[in-house]
Design a protein around this motif. Structure first.
Motif, mmCIF file in Angstrom:
data_model
loop_
_atom_site.group_PDB
_atom_site.id
_atom_site.type_symbol
_atom_site.label_atom_id
_atom_site.label_comp_id
_atom_site.label_asym_id
_atom_site.label_seq_id
_atom_site.Cartn_x
_atom_site.Cartn_y
_atom_site.Cartn_z
ATOM 1 N N GLY A 56 0.834 -1.191 0.000
ATOM 2 C CA GLY A 56 0.000 0.000 0.000
ATOM 3 C C GLY A 56 0.868 1.240 0.000
ATOM 4 O O GLY A 56 2.064 1.183 0.325
ATOM 5 N N VAL A 57 0.269 2.381 -0.374
ATOM 6 C CA VAL A 57 1.003 3.642 -0.459
ATOM 7 C C VAL A 57 0.219 4.751 0.223
ATOM 8 O O VAL A 57 -0.998 4.867 0.036
ATOM 9 N N ILE A 58 0.911 5.561 1.025
ATOM 10 C CA ILE A 58 0.300 6.722 1.666
ATOM 11 C C ILE A 58 0.940 7.980 1.091
ATOM 12 O O ILE A 58 2.166 8.134 1.127
ATOM 13 N N PHE A 59 0.116 8.869 0.545
ATOM 14 C CA PHE A 59 0.579 10.196 0.140
ATOM 15 C C PHE A 59 0.272 11.122 1.309
ATOM 16 O O PHE A 59 -0.877 11.464 1.558
ATOM 17 N N SER A 60 1.301 11.485 2.043
ATOM 18 C CA SER A 60 1.136 12.154 3.334
ATOM 19 C C SER A 60 0.888 13.657 3.198
ATOM 20 O O SER A 60 0.898 14.220 2.104
ATOM 21 N N GLY A 61 0.692 14.296 4.356
ATOM 22 C CA GLY A 61 0.462 15.738 4.404
ATOM 23 C C GLY A 61 1.772 16.514 4.356
ATOM 24 O O GLY A 61 2.842 15.977 4.093
ATOM 25 N N GLY A 62 1.683 17.804 4.653
ATOM 26 C CA GLY A 62 2.843 18.682 4.597
ATOM 27 C C GLY A 62 2.946 19.352 3.241
ATOM 28 O O GLY A 62 2.351 18.909 2.267
ATOM 29 N N ASN A 63 3.708 20.454 3.171
ATOM 30 C CA ASN A 63 3.851 21.227 1.932
ATOM 31 C C ASN A 63 2.488 21.680 1.399
ATOM 32 O O ASN A 63 1.443 21.389 1.970
ATOM 33 N N ASP A 64 2.505 22.425 0.319
ATOM 34 C CA ASP A 64 1.299 22.801 -0.427
ATOM 35 C C ASP A 64 1.495 22.388 -1.873
ATOM 36 O O ASP A 64 2.626 22.161 -2.321
ATOM 37 N N LEU A 65 0.412 22.314 -2.612
ATOM 38 C CA LEU A 65 0.542 22.063 -4.043
ATOM 39 C C LEU A 65 1.172 23.286 -4.698
ATOM 40 O O LEU A 65 0.864 24.426 -4.346
ATOM 41 N N ASN A 66 2.040 23.050 -5.672
ATOM 42 C CA ASN A 66 2.687 24.155 -6.372
ATOM 43 C C ASN A 66 1.670 25.011 -7.126
ATOM 44 O O ASN A 66 1.904 26.191 -7.392
ATOM 45 N N PHE A 67 0.521 24.422 -7.435
ATOM 46 C CA PHE A 67 -0.563 25.136 -8.101
ATOM 47 C C PHE A 67 -0.994 26.351 -7.282
ATOM 48 O O PHE A 67 -1.386 27.379 -7.838
ATOM 49 N N ASN A 74 7.653 22.507 -3.460
ATOM 50 C CA ASN A 74 6.301 22.121 -3.874
ATOM 51 C C ASN A 74 6.294 21.570 -5.297
ATOM 52 O O ASN A 74 5.627 20.568 -5.588
ATOM 53 N N TYR A 75 7.040 22.233 -6.175
ATOM 54 C CA TYR A 75 7.130 21.770 -7.563
ATOM 55 C C TYR A 75 7.763 20.380 -7.624
ATOM 56 O O TYR A 75 7.270 19.488 -8.320
ATOM 57 N N PHE A 76 8.860 20.216 -6.877
ATOM 58 C CA PHE A 76 9.562 18.925 -6.854
ATOM 59 C C PHE A 76 8.640 17.821 -6.350
ATOM 60 O O PHE A 76 8.539 16.751 -6.955
ATOM 61 N N ARG A 77 7.954 18.086 -5.251
ATOM 62 C CA ARG A 77 7.101 17.048 -4.666
ATOM 63 C C ARG A 77 5.915 16.724 -5.578
ATOM 64 O O ARG A 77 5.563 15.554 -5.755
ATOM 65 N N ASP A 78 5.300 17.736 -6.160
ATOM 66 C CA ASP A 78 4.193 17.500 -7.103
ATOM 67 C C ASP A 78 4.633 16.613 -8.262
ATOM 68 O O ASP A 78 3.947 15.657 -8.634
ATOM 69 N N ARG A 79 5.780 16.949 -8.818
ATOM 70 C CA ARG A 79 6.279 16.210 -9.992
ATOM 71 C C ARG A 79 6.564 14.754 -9.645
ATOM 72 O O ARG A 79 6.120 13.838 -10.351
ATOM 73 N N GLU A 80 7.289 14.528 -8.555
ATOM 74 C CA GLU A 80 7.687 13.170 -8.192
ATOM 75 C C GLU A 80 6.500 12.333 -7.719
ATOM 76 O O GLU A 80 6.379 11.157 -8.062
ATOM 77 N N GLU A 81 5.606 12.931 -6.945
ATOM 78 C CA GLU A 81 4.467 12.177 -6.429
ATOM 79 C C GLU A 81 3.425 11.905 -7.514
ATOM 80 O O GLU A 81 2.698 10.905 -7.438
ATOM 81 N N SER A 82 3.355 12.761 -8.515
ATOM 82 C CA SER A 82 2.451 12.492 -9.645
ATOM 83 C C SER A 82 2.883 11.235 -10.383
ATOM 84 O O SER A 82 2.055 10.410 -10.780
ATOM 85 N N LYS A 83 4.201 11.070 -10.555
ATOM 86 C CA LYS A 83 4.722 9.858 -11.200
ATOM 87 C C LYS A 83 4.470 8.625 -10.336
ATOM 88 O O LYS A 83 4.105 7.562 -10.834
ATOM 89 N N LEU A 84 4.656 8.790 -9.033
ATOM 90 C CA LEU A 84 4.428 7.681 -8.104
ATOM 91 C C LEU A 84 2.959 7.279 -8.079
ATOM 92 O O LEU A 84 2.632 6.090 -8.062
ATOM 93 N N LEU A 85 2.074 8.271 -8.099
ATOM 94 C CA LEU A 85 0.629 8.010 -8.110
ATOM 95 C C LEU A 85 0.237 7.212 -9.350
ATOM 96 O O LEU A 85 -0.503 6.223 -9.265
ATOM 97 N N LYS A 86 0.732 7.619 -10.487
ATOM 98 C CA LYS A 86 0.431 6.926 -11.746
ATOM 99 C C LYS A 86 0.941 5.483 -11.701
ATOM 100 O O LYS A 86 0.233 4.549 -12.107
ATOM 101 N N TYR A 87 2.149 5.305 -11.192
ATOM 102 C CA TYR A 87 2.770 3.978 -11.150
ATOM 103 C C TYR A 87 1.956 3.002 -10.297
ATOM 104 O O TYR A 87 1.620 1.900 -10.744
#
Length: 204
Positions: A56-67, A74-87
């Motif tokens: 299982g995977v948990i996308f945790s709290g903290g930071n804000d969306l770069n949007f 924020n940009y780094f985390r959005d980019r990397e976690e978007s790839k992880l979410l898709k995977y």
């Protein structure tokens, strides 16, 4: 014991570069629930992820969306976690988005997110719309978010809302779950939330 991957908070410093952190609350919670928590360092290859046998995977709290707040971390985390979410979504492994994680999922799936001043460091009641999940009318939970989700596509099942009509708990099919509350922090309805968390991650 199941291996659960969890994303970390990201901080950027000009001298030290990117630094990752995860609250002690999560390690305490993992011991209580009975899971092996694996902090994601944003540098694991797909091969390494397969070697960990992630359940299982948990996308945790903290930071804000770069949007909403344009920052390097924020940009780094959005980019990397978007790839992880898709995977992991394509691998059909259970995913739980918490607070910021919920916002990331909502943003990627066409939801709407608004700024709010009424959910920061609060303890409040949320209304249960789908009784088959909790078998009660409401829960008392913590709240630590500056942004809230007020719309999700019809493909999502909305389980709970706050009185201001923002969405607190939702799910997409049987593999993607979202909640604004933090299960790892104190909740008045903690036992019920723990049971829901275990059901998501198939922990017996």
């Amino acid at each position: 014991m199941k291996n659960i991957l969890i994303t970390q908070n990201v901080h950027y410093d000009k001298k030290r570069g990117f630094q990752f952190s995860l609250s002690k609350d999560w390690f305490d919670y993992s011991s209580k629930i009975g899971i092996n928590l694996i902090p994601y360092n944003y540098n694991l290859s797909k091969k390494n992820l397969n070697n960990f046998k992630i359940s299982g995977v948990i996308f945790s709290g903290g930071n804000d969306l770069n949007f909403f707040k344009k920052k390097k971390e924020n940009y780094f985390r959005d980019r990397e976690e978007s790839k992880l979410l898709k995977y992991f979504f394509e691998k059909k492994i259970p995913i739980l988005g918490i607070c910021r994680g919920f916002q990331l999922i909502a943003h990627k799936f066409g939801g709407n997110i608004i700024a709010t001043k009424f959910h920061v460091k609060k303890k409040h009641k949320i209304n249960i719309l789908k009784k088959n999940f909790f078998k009660r009318d409401f829960l008392y939970v913590n709240s630590y978010h500056n942004f809230a989700v007020n719309y999700l596509p019809e493909s999502f099942e909305i389980i709970s809302k706050h009185n201001d009509n923002t969405i607190e708990i939702a799910k997409y099919n049987h593999k993607l779950y979202c909640m604004m509350l933090h299960p790892e922090r104190k909740n008045y309805s903690q036992k019920i939330i723990d049971k829901y968390f275990k059901n998501i991650m198939n922990i017996r």
